[in-house]
Design an enzyme around this catalytic site. Structure first.
Site, PDB file in Angstrom:
ATOM      1  N   GLU A  32       0.819  -1.217   0.000  1.00 54.93           N
ATOM      2  CA  GLU A  32       0.000   0.000   0.000  1.00 54.93           C
ATOM      3  C   GLU A  32       0.854   1.269   0.000  1.00 54.93           C
ATOM      4  OE1 GLU A  32      -3.186   0.521  -0.328  1.00 54.93           O
ATOM      5  OE2 GLU A  32      -4.150  -1.394   0.105  1.00 54.93           O
ATOM      6  N   ASP A  50      -6.338   8.112  -0.003  1.00 57.49           N
ATOM      7  CA  ASP A  50      -5.827   7.215   1.030  1.00 57.49           C
ATOM      8  C   ASP A  50      -4.565   7.819   1.645  1.00 57.49           C
ATOM      9  OD1 ASP A  50      -7.812   5.340   0.298  1.00 57.49           O
ATOM     10  OD2 ASP A  50      -6.554   4.608  -1.321  1.00 57.49           O
TER      11      ASP A  50
END
EC number: 3.2.1.17
Length: 121
Positions: A32, A50
């Site tokens: 990620e 995000d």
């Protein structure tokens, strides 16, 4: 801050992450955010973004204003600090609700795949 794999393992242990799931968390973070705390993702299809080590989304979990809010009751900028206490607490909340399925990085790169070796850490 950019965590090496072993630094990450130690930091996650300090935050009380479940040892049995540690390799999944390491895999998730490496896919990620590449271990970076300061990373803000490009806008997603729905316009949300995000944030941080765990790439936590501002649609549901953190407020992108200066006022803390949403489900983790934090501002998104709190997810970008070198101290990962707040981010860890929020990531555990996301996990509790959705398991690792909440993260595409985990689904695409970790689910049913070989997980990182942390035996040397």
């Amino acid at each position: 801050k950019t965590f090496t794999r072993c630094e990450l393992v130690q930091a996650l242990r300090r935050q009380g992450f479940d040892e049995a799931k540690l390799r999944d968390w390491v895999c998730l973070v490496e896919n990620e955010s590449r271990g970076r705390t300061d990373i803000v993702g490009k806008p997603n299809k729905n316009g949300s973004r995000d944030y941080g080590l765990f790439q936590i989304n501002d649609k549901y979990w953190c407020s992108n204003t200066s006022k803390a809010g949403k489900d983790c009751n934090i501002t998104c900028s709190q997810l970008l600090t070198d101290d990962i206490t707040v981010a860890s607490k929020c990531a555990k909340k996301v996990y509790k609700r959705h398991n690792f399925m909440a993260w595409y990085g985990w689904r695409n790169h970790c689910q049913n795949k070989p997980l990182p070796d942390i035996s040397k850490c």
